[in-house]
Scaffold this motif. Structure first.
Motif, short mmCIF file in Angstrom:
data_model
loop_
_atom_site.label_atom_id
_atom_site.label_comp_id
_atom_site.label_asym_id
_atom_site.label_seq_id
_atom_site.Cartn_x
_atom_site.Cartn_y
_atom_site.Cartn_z
N PRO A 73 0.78 -1.23 0.00
CA PRO A 73 0.00 0.00 0.00
C PRO A 73 0.82 1.29 0.00
N LYS A 74 1.99 1.29 0.62
CA LYS A 74 2.80 2.51 0.67
C LYS A 74 3.67 2.68 -0.57
N VAL A 75 4.13 1.57 -1.13
CA VAL A 75 5.07 1.62 -2.25
C VAL A 75 4.35 1.59 -3.60
N GLY A 76 3.17 0.96 -3.64
CA GLY A 76 2.42 0.87 -4.89
C GLY A 76 3.03 -0.10 -5.89
N ARG A 77 3.82 -1.06 -5.40
CA ARG A 77 4.44 -2.06 -6.26
C ARG A 77 4.15 -3.45 -5.71
N TRP A 78 4.29 -4.44 -6.61
CA TRP A 78 4.17 -5.84 -6.22
C TRP A 78 5.50 -6.29 -5.63
N LEU A 79 5.46 -6.80 -4.40
CA LEU A 79 6.67 -7.19 -3.68
C LEU A 79 6.51 -8.57 -3.06
N GLN A 80 7.63 -9.13 -2.60
CA GLN A 80 7.60 -10.33 -1.79
C GLN A 80 7.10 -9.94 -0.39
N MET A 81 6.72 -10.94 0.40
CA MET A 81 6.25 -10.70 1.77
C MET A 81 7.46 -10.38 2.65
N GLY A 82 7.28 -9.47 3.59
CA GLY A 82 8.39 -9.18 4.48
C GLY A 82 8.14 -7.99 5.37
N GLY A 83 9.08 -7.78 6.29
CA GLY A 83 8.96 -6.65 7.19
C GLY A 83 9.95 -6.69 8.33
N HIS A 84 9.57 -6.02 9.39
CA HIS A 84 10.46 -5.83 10.55
C HIS A 84 10.53 -7.05 11.44
N CYS A 85 11.66 -7.21 12.06
CA CYS A 85 11.83 -8.26 13.07
C CYS A 85 11.05 -7.85 14.32
N GLU A 86 10.57 -8.86 15.03
CA GLU A 86 9.80 -8.62 16.26
C GLU A 86 10.43 -9.39 17.41
N PRO A 87 10.20 -8.93 18.65
CA PRO A 87 10.82 -9.56 19.82
C PRO A 87 10.57 -11.06 19.94
N GLY A 88 9.46 -11.58 19.44
CA GLY A 88 9.18 -13.00 19.54
C GLY A 88 9.88 -13.87 18.51
N ASP A 89 10.55 -13.24 17.53
CA ASP A 89 11.24 -14.01 16.50
C ASP A 89 12.46 -14.70 17.09
N LEU A 90 12.54 -16.02 16.89
CA LEU A 90 13.65 -16.79 17.44
C LEU A 90 14.94 -16.58 16.66
N ASP A 91 14.80 -16.39 15.35
CA ASP A 91 15.97 -16.14 14.50
C ASP A 91 15.50 -15.40 13.25
N LEU A 92 16.45 -15.04 12.41
CA LEU A 92 16.14 -14.25 11.21
C LEU A 92 15.24 -15.02 10.25
N ALA A 93 15.50 -16.31 10.09
CA ALA A 93 14.66 -17.13 9.22
C ALA A 93 13.23 -17.18 9.75
N ALA A 94 13.07 -17.27 11.06
CA ALA A 94 11.73 -17.29 11.65
C ALA A 94 11.00 -15.98 11.40
N ALA A 95 11.73 -14.87 11.42
CA ALA A 95 11.12 -13.56 11.13
C ALA A 95 10.60 -13.54 9.69
N ALA A 96 11.41 -14.03 8.75
CA ALA A 96 10.99 -14.07 7.34
C ALA A 96 9.78 -14.99 7.17
N LEU A 97 9.80 -16.13 7.83
CA LEU A 97 8.68 -17.08 7.72
C LEU A 97 7.42 -16.51 8.35
N ARG A 98 7.55 -15.84 9.49
CA ARG A 98 6.39 -15.22 10.14
C ARG A 98 5.77 -14.17 9.22
N GLU A 99 6.60 -13.30 8.66
CA GLU A 99 6.09 -12.27 7.75
C GLU A 99 5.40 -12.88 6.54
N ALA A 100 6.01 -13.90 5.95
CA ALA A 100 5.41 -14.55 4.77
C ALA A 100 4.08 -15.19 5.12
N THR A 101 4.00 -15.83 6.28
CA THR A 101 2.75 -16.47 6.70
C THR A 101 1.67 -15.44 6.99
N GLU A 102 2.03 -14.38 7.73
CA GLU A 102 1.05 -13.33 8.06
C GLU A 102 0.51 -12.66 6.80
#
Length: 194
Positions: A73-102
């Motif tokens: 919505p902010k960029v106006g382009r088609w992108l992959q899923m992603g975003g900021h790391c959150e305190p509950g993320d166990l590792d970087l891969a988990a952050a990417a997987l959480r974002e993709a799932t959400e």
């Protein structure tokens, strides 16, 4: 700083230290990311200025040769899923997987593994305005993965997206940038699809 903060930071250093970029540009970015983390104990978090690590994943449906993209919505382009790391993320891969799932609404995604462990496939540095429109630009140091959707997966749009659609690997929409196109090409090569 909490143990979770230290653990996520240490995992990002590990992931970037063990990953090889494949070309001089990616290797330079990898070193820049590691330098950022060495200089910023808070370098994983949105509040870190002037840059912070983010995690994303390109969702690929191997059975159909398609990629799932979100219309940001902010960029106006088609992108992959992603975003900021959150305190509950166990590792970087988990952050990417959480974002993709959400953002995809697809449960049971799995990250593409190298030597039995999820591994980044690409790095991308880009300026954003994630702190608000009246705040200065910030830089996302994005660590990108490939997520594999299970057979028959059905997407569910979230409030973080204007639209969510599957595209053929050879039929990406015009509103994708070169970074997304490069990520799709890497995913195709790594999965030997097409």
């Amino acid at each position: 700083m909490t143990i979770a903060d230290t653990s996520l930071h240490a995992d990002a250093v590990r992931a970037l230290t063990t990953w090889t970029g494949g070309d001089a540009g990616q290797e330079a970015l990898r070193q820049d990311y590691l330098d950022h983390l060495a200089a910023h104990p808070d370098g994983m978090w949105r509040a870190c200025r002037p840059a912070h690590i983010t995690a994303s994943a390109l969702v690929l449906d191997l059975t159909g040769g398609r990629v799932l993209l979100t219309l940001h919505p902010k960029v106006g382009r088609w992108l992959q899923m992603g975003g900021h790391c959150e305190p509950g993320d166990l590792d970087l891969a988990a952050a990417a997987l959480r974002e993709a799932t959400e953002e995809s609404g697809i449960p049971d995604l799995t990250l593409l593994a190298v030597d039995g462990r999820p591994a980044p496939v690409k790095l991308d540095r880009h300026a954003v305005r994630c702190a608000g429109k009246d705040r200065p630009d910030n830089t996302h140091l994005d660590v990108q993965y490939v997520a594999l959707a299970p057979a028959g997966a059905r997407e569910l749009i979230s409030e973080e997206s204007l639209d969510l659609r599957w595209f053929d690997l050879d039929g990406l929409p015009e509103q994708t940038d070169s970074s997304v196109r490069e990520l799709v090409a890497i995913a195709r090569r790594l999965t030997a699809h097409g």
